[in-house]
Design a protein around this motif. Structure first.
Motif, PDB file in Angstrom:
ATOM      1  N   SER A 348       0.760  -0.924  -0.214  1.00  0.00           N
ATOM      2  CA  SER A 348       0.012   0.562  -0.070  1.00  0.00           C
ATOM      3  C   SER A 348       0.737   1.226   0.073  1.00  0.00           C
ATOM      4  CB  SER A 348      -0.951   0.016   1.074  1.00  0.00           C
ATOM      5  OG  SER A 348      -0.271   0.310   2.443  1.00  0.00           O
ATOM      6  N   ASP A 349       2.195   1.332   0.452  1.00  0.00           N
ATOM      7  CA  ASP A 349       2.418   2.575   0.877  1.00  0.00           C
ATOM      8  C   ASP A 349       3.080   2.700  -0.747  1.00  0.00           C
ATOM      9  OD1 ASP A 349       1.909   3.016   2.911  1.00  0.00           O
ATOM     10  OD2 ASP A 349       3.442   2.014   4.584  1.00  0.00           O
ATOM     11  N   ALA A 350       3.981   0.946  -1.118  1.00  0.00           N
ATOM     12  CA  ALA A 350       5.160   1.550  -1.960  1.00  0.00           C
ATOM     13  C   ALA A 350       4.359   1.072  -3.832  1.00  0.00           C
ATOM     14  CB  ALA A 350       5.922   0.287  -1.622  1.00  0.00           C
ATOM     15  N   GLY A 351       3.191   0.546  -3.867  1.00  0.00           N
ATOM     16  CA  GLY A 351       2.456   1.055  -5.041  1.00  0.00           C
ATOM     17  C   GLY A 351       2.470  -0.275  -5.551  1.00  0.00           C
ATOM     18  N   PRO A 352       2.298  -0.912  -6.482  1.00  0.00           N
ATOM     19  CA  PRO A 352       2.022  -2.896  -6.889  1.00  0.00           C
ATOM     20  C   PRO A 352       3.258  -2.349  -7.755  1.00  0.00           C
ATOM     21  CG  PRO A 352       0.438  -0.643  -8.457  1.00  0.00           C
ATOM     22  CD  PRO A 352       0.892   0.423  -7.398  1.00  0.00           C
ATOM     23  N   ASN A 353       3.917  -1.997  -7.571  1.00  0.00           N
ATOM     24  CA  ASN A 353       4.821  -2.624  -8.644  1.00  0.00           C
ATOM     25  C   ASN A 353       6.233  -3.539  -7.837  1.00  0.00           C
ATOM     26  OD1 ASN A 353       4.706  -2.248 -10.999  1.00  0.00           O
ATOM     27  ND2 ASN A 353       5.400   0.081 -10.766  1.00  0.00           N
ATOM     28  N   ALA A 354       5.683  -3.296  -5.858  1.00  0.00           N
ATOM     29  CA  ALA A 354       6.369  -3.333  -4.749  1.00  0.00           C
ATOM     30  C   ALA A 354       6.961  -4.535  -5.144  1.00  0.00           C
ATOM     31  CB  ALA A 354       5.899  -2.541  -4.019  1.00  0.00           C
ATOM     32  N   LEU A 355       5.857  -5.846  -5.090  1.00  0.00           N
ATOM     33  CA  LEU A 355       6.039  -7.219  -5.430  1.00  0.00           C
ATOM     34  C   LEU A 355       7.964  -6.935  -6.639  1.00  0.00           C
ATOM     35  CD1 LEU A 355       3.858  -9.012  -4.495  1.00  0.00           C
ATOM     36  CD2 LEU A 355       5.533  -9.232  -2.776  1.00  0.00           C
ATOM     37  N   GLU A 356       7.461  -6.822  -7.218  1.00  0.00           N
ATOM     38  CA  GLU A 356       8.457  -6.952  -8.489  1.00  0.00           C
ATOM     39  C   GLU A 356       9.594  -6.130  -8.332  1.00  0.00           C
ATOM     40  OE1 GLU A 356       9.274  -5.566 -13.432  1.00  0.00           O
ATOM     41  OE2 GLU A 356       6.939  -5.689 -12.215  1.00  0.00           O
ATOM     42  N   ASN A 357      10.526  -5.489  -8.013  1.00  0.00           N
ATOM     43  CA  ASN A 357      11.717  -5.048  -7.843  1.00  0.00           C
ATOM     44  C   ASN A 357      11.960  -4.942  -5.892  1.00  0.00           C
ATOM     45  OD1 ASN A 357       9.868  -3.369  -6.445  1.00  0.00           O
ATOM     46  ND2 ASN A 357       9.556  -1.513  -8.066  1.00  0.00           N
ATOM     47  N   GLY A 358      11.034  -5.901  -6.123  1.00  0.00           N
ATOM     48  CA  GLY A 358      11.610  -6.061  -3.908  1.00  0.00           C
ATOM     49  C   GLY A 358      11.843  -4.893  -2.796  1.00  0.00           C
ATOM     50  N   THR A 359      10.911  -4.194  -2.965  1.00  0.00           N
ATOM     51  CA  THR A 359      10.816  -2.665  -2.232  1.00  0.00           C
ATOM     52  C   THR A 359       9.985  -3.099  -1.231  1.00  0.00           C
ATOM     53  OG1 THR A 359       9.713  -1.388  -3.593  1.00  0.00           O
ATOM     54  CG2 THR A 359      11.422  -1.255  -3.812  1.00  0.00           C
ATOM     55  N   ALA A 360       8.506  -3.942  -1.898  1.00  0.00           N
ATOM     56  CA  ALA A 360       8.076  -4.643  -0.749  1.00  0.00           C
ATOM     57  C   ALA A 360       8.405  -5.274   0.377  1.00  0.00           C
ATOM     58  CB  ALA A 360       6.458  -5.218  -1.132  1.00  0.00           C
ATOM     59  N   ALA A 361       9.231  -5.921   0.184  1.00  0.00           N
ATOM     60  CA  ALA A 361      10.054  -7.932   1.310  1.00  0.00           C
ATOM     61  C   ALA A 361      10.977  -6.295   2.192  1.00  0.00           C
ATOM     62  CB  ALA A 361      10.389  -8.812   1.071  1.00  0.00           C
ATOM     63  N   THR A 362      11.483  -5.264   1.797  1.00  0.00           N
ATOM     64  CA  THR A 362      12.965  -4.532   2.267  1.00  0.00           C
ATOM     65  C   THR A 362      11.967  -3.194   2.961  1.00  0.00           C
ATOM     66  OG1 THR A 362      13.311  -3.641   0.063  1.00  0.00           O
ATOM     67  CG2 THR A 362      14.507  -5.814   0.960  1.00  0.00           C
ATOM     68  N   GLY A 363      10.940  -3.541   2.556  1.00  0.00           N
ATOM     69  CA  GLY A 363      10.120  -2.473   3.349  1.00  0.00           C
ATOM     70  C   GLY A 363      10.030  -2.384   5.053  1.00  0.00           C
ATOM     71  N   TRP A 364      10.115  -0.954   5.367  1.00  0.00           N
ATOM     72  CA  TRP A 364      10.322  -0.755   7.388  1.00  0.00           C
ATOM     73  C   TRP A 364       8.897  -1.665   7.498  1.00  0.00           C
ATOM     74  CZ3 TRP A 364      14.210  -0.375   9.568  1.00  0.00           C
ATOM     75  CH2 TRP A 364      15.295   0.352   8.892  1.00  0.00           C
ATOM     76  N   ALA A 365       7.994  -1.294   7.458  1.00  0.00           N
ATOM     77  CA  ALA A 365       6.195  -2.335   7.442  1.00  0.00           C
ATOM     78  C   ALA A 365       6.648  -3.834   8.047  1.00  0.00           C
ATOM     79  CB  ALA A 365       5.802  -1.860   6.776  1.00  0.00           C
ATOM     80  N   ALA A 366       7.120  -4.572   7.184  1.00  0.00           N
ATOM     81  CA  ALA A 366       7.579  -5.795   6.643  1.00  0.00           C
ATOM     82  C   ALA A 366       8.400  -6.261   7.532  1.00  0.00           C
ATOM     83  CB  ALA A 366       7.616  -5.948   5.152  1.00  0.00           C
ATOM     84  N   LEU A 367      10.135  -5.571   7.474  1.00  0.00           N
ATOM     85  CA  LEU A 367      10.608  -6.268   8.334  1.00  0.00           C
ATOM     86  C   LEU A 367       9.921  -5.862  10.010  1.00  0.00           C
ATOM     87  CD1 LEU A 367      13.951  -4.309   6.019  1.00  0.00           C
ATOM     88  CD2 LEU A 367      12.798  -7.322   6.190  1.00  0.00           C
ATOM     89  N   VAL A 368       9.327  -5.127   9.994  1.00  0.00           N
ATOM     90  CA  VAL A 368       9.188  -4.721  11.405  1.00  0.00           C
ATOM     91  C   VAL A 368       8.873  -5.533  12.211  1.00  0.00           C
ATOM     92  CG1 VAL A 368       8.442  -3.023  13.521  1.00  0.00           C
ATOM     93  CG2 VAL A 368      10.686  -2.387  11.617  1.00  0.00           C
ATOM     94  N   LEU A 369       7.588  -5.660  11.493  1.00  0.00           N
ATOM     95  CA  LEU A 369       6.535  -6.790  11.370  1.00  0.00           C
ATOM     96  C   LEU A 369       7.023  -7.994  11.806  1.00  0.00           C
ATOM     97  CD1 LEU A 369       3.539  -5.109   9.972  1.00  0.00           C
ATOM     98  CD2 LEU A 369       3.876  -5.104  12.143  1.00  0.00           C
ATOM     99  N   SER A 370       7.739  -8.426  10.710  1.00  0.00           N
ATOM    100  CA  SER A 370       8.279  -9.524  10.705  1.00  0.00           C
ATOM    101  C   SER A 370       8.987 -10.251  12.053  1.00  0.00           C
ATOM    102  CB  SER A 370       8.627 -10.122   9.809  1.00  0.00           C
ATOM    103  OG  SER A 370       9.586 -11.142   9.378  1.00  0.00           O
ATOM    104  N   ALA A 371      10.002  -9.345  12.456  1.00  0.00           N
ATOM    105  CA  ALA A 371      10.566  -9.218  13.789  1.00  0.00           C
ATOM    106  C   ALA A 371       9.850  -9.240  14.699  1.00  0.00           C
ATOM    107  CB  ALA A 371      11.783  -8.188  13.562  1.00  0.00           C
ATOM    108  N   ILE A 372       8.740  -8.502  14.808  1.00  0.00           N
ATOM    109  CA  ILE A 372       7.937  -8.966  16.007  1.00  0.00           C
ATOM    110  C   ILE A 372       7.492  -9.952  16.521  1.00  0.00           C
ATOM    111  CG2 ILE A 372       6.108  -8.192  17.582  1.00  0.00           C
ATOM    112  CD1 ILE A 372       6.490  -4.751  15.858  1.00  0.00           C
ATOM    113  N   GLY A 373       6.853 -10.663  14.818  1.00  0.00           N
ATOM    114  CA  GLY A 373       6.415 -12.115  15.030  1.00  0.00           C
ATOM    115  C   GLY A 373       7.126 -13.127  15.504  1.00  0.00           C
TER     116      GLY A 373
END
Length: 427
Positions: A348-373
């Motif tokens: 939602s923050d990086a746009g629909p191309n985030a999965l293609e360019n890899g920014t969705a998995a390395t964004g702060w939201a994904a990293l922080v929530l995964s680390a909390i889990g």
């Protein structure tokens, strides 16, 4: 000590024909001899009173008065027969002559486990009971270690993995990809080493806490650290030696395929390496608690683990594998929802191309929530895995070396093991 599962009943169990008051094992059933007349030989004083152990329809001969019987006081925990209720403990099953549940004698339980050979349920219950009763010492250790490790992991993934060139970029050259991968591997190795150090520290301290919990003693974080600190260098050496040994086994078995340039031979060697590495891992799985609790060297700990596991490999493998499946399932149901939520937020923050360019998995939201889990999951599962390993070590020593007697003395139980009929008393 008995090396098979279970606990031997002290002394032989009297059969029906050996019960006090049964003459020569005959109960007056089919084929029994008729009773002698009143003027014949005298009945033994051991005969039962009228109405017991008599043949159907047989005439009752007059018998002399019986001496007064001394009532037998049931032992604590004694059963009332197969499937019987109403014992002193209420609802416990036993067999004739046995004491305790399913024929197991009553064992002292000064801490989280009874001092006798353990089954799977008692090992898992002991690990969970230690977490529950000593949570003030257990959870802070795992929480701090997991938090430090995950914070470092998040920083590495954010500032290292995000710099990797995307393969779909037409301006990316092969040299850029190789250089980026080399730098990333160095960072990942350093990150893995930090995680290894944190895991070793947590394992060492948890081993001390669990060993004291077996005796019913509490342990503070400071006490666990003071007891574990002198053993940390050797535990690190043991862990590195086992890791390097596993890598060496794999390399030796796949090198022929590499030398011959044959993918089939290499795959065959790799498939052969998997069961061999698993076998060696279980064989030396008790080396860590042996090194920590016996204050031995690395080589001695490996020998001790091999000796304790011998003859019980499949049992230890089954318990270890089941524990791994349980902890993996608990981790998955905690980590996956938070990771999925982080990816949704990243998209939602990086746009629909985030999965293609890899920014969705390395964004702060994904990293922080995964680390909390991951922090929550490691805080819960790390004590269970360490506790099962320590209790397996204790169980094997009870089966092989009568460690329960030493533990009873260390717990202050007097007369434990000297008389099976006498319950232990607190010292």
């Amino acid at each position: 000590m008995n090396d098979s599962p279970g606990w031997a009943v002290p002394g032989p169990s009297p059969s029906d024909g050996e019960r006090p008051g049964a003459p020569d094992g005959r109960d007056g059933g089919e084929g029994a001899q008729p009773q002698p007349p009143a003027g014949g030989p005298k009945w033994s004083a051991e005969q039962p009173p009228p109405g017991e152990w008599s043949s159907p329809g047989a005439p009752q001969a007059p018998q002399p008065p019986q001496p007064p019987q001394v009532p037998q006081v049931p032992q604590p925990g004694a059963g009332t027969g197969w499937g019987g209720y109403g014992g002193p403990q209420g609802g416990q099953y036993g067999h004739p002559g046995g004491t305790g549940q399913w024929g197991k004698p009553p064992a002292a339980k000064p801490g989280v486990i009874p001092l006798r050979p353990l089954d799977l349920g008692e090992i898992l219950d002991g690990a969970v009971a230690t977490m529950r009763s000593h949570w003030r010492s257990v959870l802070p250790i795992t929480l701090v270690v997991a938090t430090v490790v995950q914070v470092i992991s998040v920083l590495v993934q954010k500032y290292t993995l995000s710099d990797l060139p995307v393969a779909s970029d037409p301006e990316t050259s092969l040299r850029d990809v190789v250089d980026a991968l080399g730098n990333t591997m160095l960072v990942l190795v350093a990150n893995g080493f930090i995680q290894l150090i944190g895991t070793i520290v947590a394992t060492a301290m948890l081993t001390m806490i669990f060993s004291r919990a077996v005796l019913g003693h509490g342990s503070t974080i400071g006490e666990a650290w003071r007891e574990a600190r002198p053993r940390l260098p050797r535990l690190l050496g043991l862990t590195l030696l086992l890791a390097l040994g596993g890598v060496a086994v794999v390399l030796v078995l796949i090198l022929p395929g590499i030398a011959l340039g044959s993918i089939g031979v290499g795959l065959l060697g790799g498939f052969a390496a998997v069961p061999l590495v698993i076998w060696l891992g279980i064989k030396f799985s008790l080396a860590s608690p042996s090194l920590m609790l016996e204050k031995s060297g690395v080589v001695t700990a490996l020998r001790r683990s091999s000796k304790l596991v011998q003859g019980s490999w499949w049992r230890i493998f089954g318990i270890t594998a089941l524990t791994g499946l349980i902890t993996a399932f608990v981790s998955a149901i905690i980590i996956w929802p938070l990771t999925a939520l982080g990816l949704v937020v990243g998209l939602s923050d990086a746009g629909p191309n985030a999965l293609e360019n890899g920014t969705a998995a390395t964004g702060w939201a994904a990293l922080v929530l995964s680390a909390i889990g991951a922090i929550i999951a490691q805080t819960i599962t790390m004590p269970i895995q360490s506790g099962v390993t320590v209790l397996l070590y204790v169980d094997q020593r009870i089966r092989r070396e009568a460690l329960d007697l030493e533990l009873a003395r260390a717990a202050g139980l007097e007369n434990y093991g000297s008389d099976p009929a006498a319950p232990p008393t607190g010292g």
